[in-house]
Structure formats: structure tokens, C-alpha cells
Design a protein around this motif. Structure first.
Motif, PDB file in Angstrom:
ATOM      1  N   MET A  74       0.820  -1.212   0.000  1.00 39.06           N
ATOM      2  CA  MET A  74       0.000   0.000   0.000  1.00 39.06           C
ATOM      3  C   MET A  74       0.854   1.263   0.000  1.00 39.06           C
ATOM      4  O   MET A  74       0.410   2.312  -0.465  1.00 39.06           O
ATOM      5  CB  MET A  74      -0.925   0.007   1.215  1.00 39.06           C
ATOM      6  CG  MET A  74      -2.058  -0.990   1.136  1.00 39.06           C
ATOM      7  SD  MET A  74      -3.161  -0.850   2.574  1.00 39.06           S
ATOM      8  CE  MET A  74      -4.410  -2.043   2.124  1.00 39.06           C
ATOM      9  N   LEU A  75       2.070   1.169   0.524  1.00 47.06           N
ATOM     10  CA  LEU A  75       2.919   2.356   0.625  1.00 47.06           C
ATOM     11  C   LEU A  75       3.618   2.683  -0.686  1.00 47.06           C
ATOM     12  O   LEU A  75       4.280   3.712  -0.778  1.00 47.06           O
ATOM     13  CB  LEU A  75       3.952   2.164   1.742  1.00 47.06           C
ATOM     14  CG  LEU A  75       3.367   2.108   3.159  1.00 47.06           C
ATOM     15  CD1 LEU A  75       4.470   1.894   4.171  1.00 47.06           C
ATOM     16  CD2 LEU A  75       2.594   3.378   3.479  1.00 47.06           C
ATOM     17  N   GLN A  76       3.491   1.827  -1.693  1.00 47.00           N
ATOM     18  CA  GLN A  76       4.029   2.170  -3.000  1.00 47.00           C
ATOM     19  C   GLN A  76       3.153   3.264  -3.612  1.00 47.00           C
ATOM     20  O   GLN A  76       1.959   3.074  -3.801  1.00 47.00           O
ATOM     21  CB  GLN A  76       4.049   0.945  -3.921  1.00 47.00           C
ATOM     22  CG  GLN A  76       4.988  -0.149  -3.456  1.00 47.00           C
ATOM     23  CD  GLN A  76       4.855  -1.409  -4.291  1.00 47.00           C
ATOM     24  OE1 GLN A  76       4.107  -1.443  -5.264  1.00 47.00           O
ATOM     25  NE2 GLN A  76       5.560  -2.450  -3.909  1.00 47.00           N
ATOM     26  N   GLN A  77       3.747   4.418  -3.866  1.00 45.09           N
ATOM     27  CA  GLN A  77       3.058   5.557  -4.482  1.00 45.09           C
ATOM     28  C   GLN A  77       1.995   6.185  -3.567  1.00 45.09           C
ATOM     29  O   GLN A  77       1.188   6.987  -4.030  1.00 45.09           O
ATOM     30  CB  GLN A  77       2.382   5.147  -5.807  1.00 45.09           C
ATOM     31  CG  GLN A  77       3.309   4.502  -6.809  1.00 45.09           C
ATOM     32  CD  GLN A  77       4.343   5.457  -7.340  1.00 45.09           C
ATOM     33  OE1 GLN A  77       4.075   6.627  -7.531  1.00 45.09           O
ATOM     34  NE2 GLN A  77       5.551   4.968  -7.573  1.00 45.09           N
ATOM     35  N   THR A  78       1.983   5.833  -2.273  1.00 47.31           N
ATOM     36  CA  THR A  78       0.963   6.345  -1.367  1.00 47.31           C
ATOM     37  C   THR A  78       1.593   6.709  -0.026  1.00 47.31           C
ATOM     38  O   THR A  78       2.418   5.957   0.493  1.00 47.31           O
ATOM     39  CB  THR A  78      -0.147   5.296  -1.140  1.00 47.31           C
ATOM     40  OG1 THR A  78      -0.705   4.936  -2.405  1.00 47.31           O
ATOM     41  CG2 THR A  78      -1.250   5.836  -0.255  1.00 47.31           C
ATOM     42  N   GLN A  79       1.202   7.837   0.530  1.00 48.99           N
ATOM     43  CA  GLN A  79       1.766   8.281   1.796  1.00 48.99           C
ATOM     44  C   GLN A  79       1.237   7.453   2.959  1.00 48.99           C
ATOM     45  O   GLN A  79       0.135   6.901   2.919  1.00 48.99           O
ATOM     46  CB  GLN A  79       1.442   9.762   2.022  1.00 48.99           C
ATOM     47  CG  GLN A  79       2.109  10.693   1.015  1.00 48.99           C
ATOM     48  CD  GLN A  79       1.818  12.150   1.287  1.00 48.99           C
ATOM     49  OE1 GLN A  79       0.938  12.479   2.079  1.00 48.99           O
ATOM     50  NE2 GLN A  79       2.551  13.031   0.630  1.00 48.99           N
ATOM     51  N   VAL A  80       2.042   7.400   4.024  1.00 47.67           N
ATOM     52  CA  VAL A  80       1.718   6.580   5.191  1.00 47.67           C
ATOM     53  C   VAL A  80       0.367   6.962   5.781  1.00 47.67           C
ATOM     54  O   VAL A  80      -0.478   6.099   6.071  1.00 47.67           O
ATOM     55  CB  VAL A  80       2.821   6.701   6.260  1.00 47.67           C
ATOM     56  CG1 VAL A  80       2.405   5.983   7.541  1.00 47.67           C
ATOM     57  CG2 VAL A  80       4.133   6.130   5.739  1.00 47.67           C
ATOM     58  N   ALA A  81       0.140   8.263   5.976  1.00 46.08           N
ATOM     59  CA  ALA A  81      -1.100   8.710   6.613  1.00 46.08           C
ATOM     60  C   ALA A  81      -2.328   8.284   5.809  1.00 46.08           C
ATOM     61  O   ALA A  81      -3.383   7.979   6.383  1.00 46.08           O
ATOM     62  CB  ALA A  81      -1.087  10.228   6.783  1.00 46.08           C
ATOM     63  N   THR A  82      -2.206   8.250   4.495  1.00 40.68           N
ATOM     64  CA  THR A  82      -3.320   7.820   3.642  1.00 40.68           C
ATOM     65  C   THR A  82      -3.532   6.320   3.730  1.00 40.68           C
ATOM     66  O   THR A  82      -4.663   5.836   3.773  1.00 40.68           O
ATOM     67  CB  THR A  82      -3.049   8.218   2.180  1.00 40.68           C
ATOM     68  OG1 THR A  82      -2.894   9.638   2.094  1.00 40.68           O
ATOM     69  CG2 THR A  82      -4.185   7.779   1.271  1.00 40.68           C
TER      70      THR A  82
END
Length: 309
Positions: free
Chosen positions: A1-9
Motif C-alpha cells: 500500500m505504501l508504493q506511491q501512497t503516503q503513510v497517513a493515507t
């Protein structure tokens, strides 16, 4: 999920996803539509398909245990060198490097070398440097520290060098040229797209069509069509509806929705459809309750059915 997506999101999606699929067996046994439904809203749906396929392969070929061998793990669907290094170093203490944008920035500044991770030749050099630095003891801790350093201290703009634990070893800092490294990557040109969609409702449900194509394959949204220059929206939309087996009278709503997917900026004309005949029964069409959809809706579908205009 963290690929291309910020942690908070990613965090709330991760918690919900793990709640629904608490084990690799649960994920492997689920239908793809169910996996996509619980990924909906996170984007980059190819990641979900790869994760699902990898879980099935782990159950089928590895007796339900994620392999700790780099070659075997690297052959799982959707797994590349970065994912191999990150997962195996953190979960199995394998002394393997990681290289993402944050780590690449730390290394480029540390060495004061104009190395861009998206350039194949530069990426090979960066991987070599990362490999040379990763320790045998607690490689996962090291890799997480490098990623965190780049994410929180060695940021692209205004790096907080006074807080950096390795600033005395950083050549770019010594030169006073931290922001000169790495070179600024060229932005991909924005592509502007026009679409038209038809909102056809019945009993509080909205007609949805299953999307096809690499980007949104398997997701659902109101039937629509991409418009080309000189292509009338009403005629193009009516043709697409007929292709799907839908006969409806179309009326303009005068409303439009702006939507963005990666580098695509999409302007969507919204039309209201009134059925002339019952919808032909097809697997690619179904009525969906937008408040509690049984299928994975696109972000655009949620905008269109939530009144966000």
C-alpha cells in the motif's frame, strides 16, 4: 500500500484490509472482486491484484508461508527488488538493501553525486551504494532508518540538516549544496481528457458498468465514454449505452466533475438517463446502492453518486 501512497493515507486502508483478510489464506481464498472492494479509494489497483495473486501463489506453492529466500520471494507477482529488500530485511533480517525515492535522495546528498533514481544507469550506482552500506546486523532497522531519514529530515526542499545524525559525513552539506542533489526529475506532461457519463437510477440504486483496461480493470462506475475532438457527448454516450445493451433517453444535467488519475486530468460531463426498456442482463452491468456498494467503485463513481459536483 505504501508504493506511491503516503503513510497517513494508507494506514486506515491497511487496518480495514487486515481486518477483512487477517491471514495469507484469507486473502488467497477471497474473490478478486472482494479484494478490489476493500482496496477501493486507495488507487493503483494493480497493486491489489498483484498482492492477491501473490497470496494465492504463497498458499499454492509455499504451503502458506511467505518464502524468505530472495529468489523465491522475488518471483511472486508484483514483487521487485525494492519490495524484496524491504520485506526480507525487515521480516527475516536478510542483509538486503532498499532503494526508494527517499533513500536515493539521502545517498545522492551523502555522496554529492547527481544521481537520479529514475535513470537506469544512476539507479544501478545507487543500488550498489545501498548494498555496500547495509549491515549484517539488523538490516531491517537500517533500511527503515534510511527511509525515515529521507522522509522526515532529508526532505526534497528545506532539509533539516541541523537535526540529521549523519550531517558531518554528508558531502552535499559540507559544500552547502544540499538541494542541488539529486537533480530535479522532469515532470510527466499532463494529459487532459474529456468523458461523458450517464446516471441511470432505479429504486435508489445507480446503474454501474465494469471498467476494462489496464488502469481501472474490474472496477465499477456509471457507464461512460471518452470523448475525442469534435465528438458530440450525447451521441457518443448513446452509442456506448447501446453497446452495453442499454436503451435510454439522455438529458443534460449541465453539471461536470473534475477528476484526476495520476497524470490524467479528466473533465466529466454528467448526463441523466431515463430507461426506454429494461437493461439487458449482462455480467458487466448491475444496479448498485452507492451507500453500501457490493462491488469496488472507482473514485469517480463515488464523486458522481455522492452529489460532489
Amino acid at each position: 500500500m505504501l508504493q506511491q501512497t503516503q503513510v497517513a493515507t494508507a494506514i486506515p486502508y491497511y487496518r480495514a484490509f487486515i481486518g477483512r483478510f487477517p491471514s495469507v489464506d484469507d486473502l488467497a481464498s477471497a474473490a478478486e472482486s472482494e479484494v478490489l472492494k476493500h482496496w477501493a479509494g486507495l488507487g493503483y489497483y494493480r497493486r491489489a491484484r498483484h498482492l492477491h495473486a501473490a497470496a494465492r501463489e504463497v498458499v499454492r506453492d509455499h504451503r502458506g508461508r511467505v518464502p524468505d529466500d530472495p529468489d523465491a520471494f522475488g518471483r511472486l507477482p508484483g514483487v521487485g527488488r525494492y519490495t524484496t529488500g524491504a520485506v526480507l530485511s525487515i521480516a527475516f533480517e536478510r542483509p538486503l538493501p532498499v532503494l526508494d525515492g527517499n533513500v536515493a535522495r539521502v545517498l545522492a546528498r551523502w555522496l554529492a553525486q547527481p544521481l537520479a533514481v529514475r535513470e537506469p544507469r544512476d539507479a544501478r550506482k545507487l543500488w550498489s551504494h545501498a548494498s555496500a552500506l547495509v549491515p549484517m546486523r539488523d538490516p531491517g532497522g537500517w533500511n527503515q532508518a534510511m527511509m525515515e531519514l529521507g522522509a522526515t529530515i532529508c526532505t526534497p526542499r528545506a532539509p533539516r540538516c541541523h537535526e540529521c545524525p549523519v550531517s558531518t559525513l554528508c558531502r552535499a552539506h559540507a559544500l552547502g549544496k544540499e538541494e542541488a542533489y539529486p537533480p530535479v526529475a522532469k515532470r510527466r506532461a499532463t494529459e487532459r481528457v474529456r468523458r461523458a457519463v450517464a446516471l441511470i437510477e432505479r429504486g435508489g440504486r445507480t446503474l454501474m458498468a465494469r471498467r476494462e483496461g489496464a488502469l481501472l480493470d474490474g472496477l465499477w462506475e456509471p457507464p461512460g465514454v471518452e470523448l475525442t475532438n469534435g465528438n458530440g457527448a450525447k451521441a457518443a454516450l448513446a452509442t456506448e449505452l447501446r453497446r452495453l445493451g442499454v436503451r435510454a433517453t439522455l438529458e443534460p444535467t449541465g453539471k461536470s466533475v473534475r477528476h484526476t488519475i495520476t497524470h490524467r486530468r479528466i473533465e466529466v460531463e454528467v448526463w441523466r438517463g431515463c430507461l426506454e426498456a429494461a437493461v439487458v442482463s449482462r455480467a458487466a452491468l448491475r444496479y448498485v446502492d452507492p451507500a453500501s456498494p457490493a462491488v469496488a467503485l472507482t473514485a469517480l463513481a463515488r464523486k458522481l453518486t455522492s452529489g460532489a459536483r
